[in-house]
Design an enzyme around this catalytic site. Structure first.
Site: not given
Ligand code: PMP
Length: 420
Positions: A135, A216, A255
């Site tokens: 990312w 993460d 999310k």
């Protein structure tokens, strides 16, 4: 003198991802498709407010004690304690032993920022290893706090598989006690996760060098629809590294609860099991340092999203609904993956496309080149990141035929009919 002080500040290009969004918004073609930014869309291409969120909001607004007071510096305790149970499991030994310090953060990015500050303050000189690719913001977040970053190989472009050999070698060659950032599930941007056996090898390699893992966790429950399955790597790490090293977990509810803009998340620090050490004392000292860090940066974290997530996690009825909501999102994405793969295969689009269904989560690393991506945008109004990362959540029954045909055209344009 002061008049001209700021005149030479350099203009920066727009953020790549938000730049795509801008071009997409300005595009007047009716058949445009946004496969850029990673946010869930329903089958009509619209943002989706989860039914569990709607119910939680209703309960919060009906509460006679409803207010907009500040939270404490470490956030809402009902959020951080319930959030820890989700990540580590209800029966987590580390939780029962009081080895986990948890604080609220500004979503996943804020949790990563806390991790970066913590590393630069208390683990100076240690490099952070991030996957290649990763990312895009990982680099920026850690570099901004002066943490030196290095990379480990992850994606093998020729086979569209995990470069396990390179990955393990880099972990083993890294200086002892380095920090290794691992995507807990639904790796961004590739959508490619290690198998359970591979996770075991990765954690063993980490343990052999006394490294510190930073997980993460931005997609728990969103990847497979199952919170426990998506927490597999973290729980394995906590178990295997219990006698070795601390673990950091950066948790986002953007999310899996669809709370993108509300910035709800947590940072957890798992202390190792140690003899003759007062763990409660160490945890208290660490928590006090986290508080000091948070206080100077944001004073206290945002309350609204935290209240909604905490309400969902602490009410059995809403939790049940939320589990259903995650299944709704993950199964729609899986369906779109299959449909896209099937259409590309049926069209005879040159290349292999099984990786689209083998990957999971929001994204697919399609293997399309930057030139193909550019042509998708200019000729077909299909927008994705130049790396070839497509947000599968942007596909739906109304646009998938257009996208499949567009991919076919650009692939043939650049490769003829040969495989690429
Ligand atoms: N980590 C990864 C891997 C991500 O993909 C994202 C969101 N794109 C985040 C962290 C942070 O997301 P947020 O700050 O919105 O929770």
């Amino acid at each position: 003198m002061s008049l001209t002080l700021l005149n030479n500040i350099q203009q920066l290009p727009p953020d790549a991802l938000f730049g795509i969004k801008q071009r997409y918004t300005q595009d007047s073609r009716a058949n445009k498709v946004d496969l850029g930014i990673g946010a869930y869309r329903d089958d009509k291409g619209k943002p989706w407010v989860l039914p569990s969120v709607r119910s939680a909001e209703k309960l919060i607004h009906e509460d006679p004690n409803y207010n907009h007071e500040y939270l404490g510096i470490n956030g809402l305790p009902e959020l951080s304690s319930a959030a820890a149970k989700i990540v580590f499991g209800e029966d987590s030994k580390a939780l029962q032993q009081g080895r986990i310090a948890s604080v609220q953060s500004l979503s996943g990015t804020g949790a990563l920022h806390i991790a970066a500050k913590f590393i630069s303050s208390f683990l100076p000189g240690r490099s952070l290893y991030i996957s290649e690719p990763t990312w895009a913001n990982h680099n920026a977040i850690f570099k901004s706090q002066g943490v030196q970053t290095a990379t480990y190989p992850y994606w093998q472009a020729s086979t569209k598989t995990l470069d396990m050999e390179g990955f393990l070698k880099t972990i083993k060659d890294a200086p002892t006690g380095s920090v290794i950032l691992l995507h807990a599930c639904a790796h961004n941007p590739t959508g490619l996760d290690p198998t359970q056996d591979q996770w075991s090898d990765i954690i063993d390699a980490v343990a052999s060098k006394d490294h510190i893992v930073l997980f993460d966790s931005a997609y728990q429950g969103f990847a497979s629809g199952d919170l426990d399955r998506d927490a597999y790597a973290i729980r394995l790490g906590v178990e295997k590294l219990a006698g070795v090293s601390p673990i950091f977990v950066c948790q986002s509810f953007a999310k899996n609860v669809g709370m993108y803009g509300e910035r709800a998340g947590c940072f957890h620090l798992v202390l190792p099991e140690q003899e003759n050490i007062d763990t409660a004392k160490v945890k208290s000292a660490i928590t006090s340092q986290l508080s000091s860090l948070i206080r100077s940066e944001v004073s206290n974290p945002p309350a609204y999203g935290a209240k909604i997530v905490a309400k969902i996690l602490n009410s059995p009825e809403l939790t049940k609904q939320w589990h259903q909501d995650m299944i709704t999102m993950s199964s729609r994405i899986t369906e779109m993956r299959h449909e896209l793969r099937d259409r590309l295969v049926a069209q005879g689009t040159p290349g292999t496309w099984d990786h689209i269904v083998e990957q999971c989560g929001m994204f697919s690393y399609t293997g399309l080149s930057p030139e193909m991506v550019k042509r998708l945008e200019t000729q077909h109004a299909v927008y994705l990141v130049s790396s070839g990362r497509a947000s599968i959540a942007g596909l739906n029954h109304g646009n998938i035929e257009h996208v499949a045909k567009a991919i076919d055209e650009v692939v043939r344009h650049f490769t003829g009919n040969s495989k690429f």
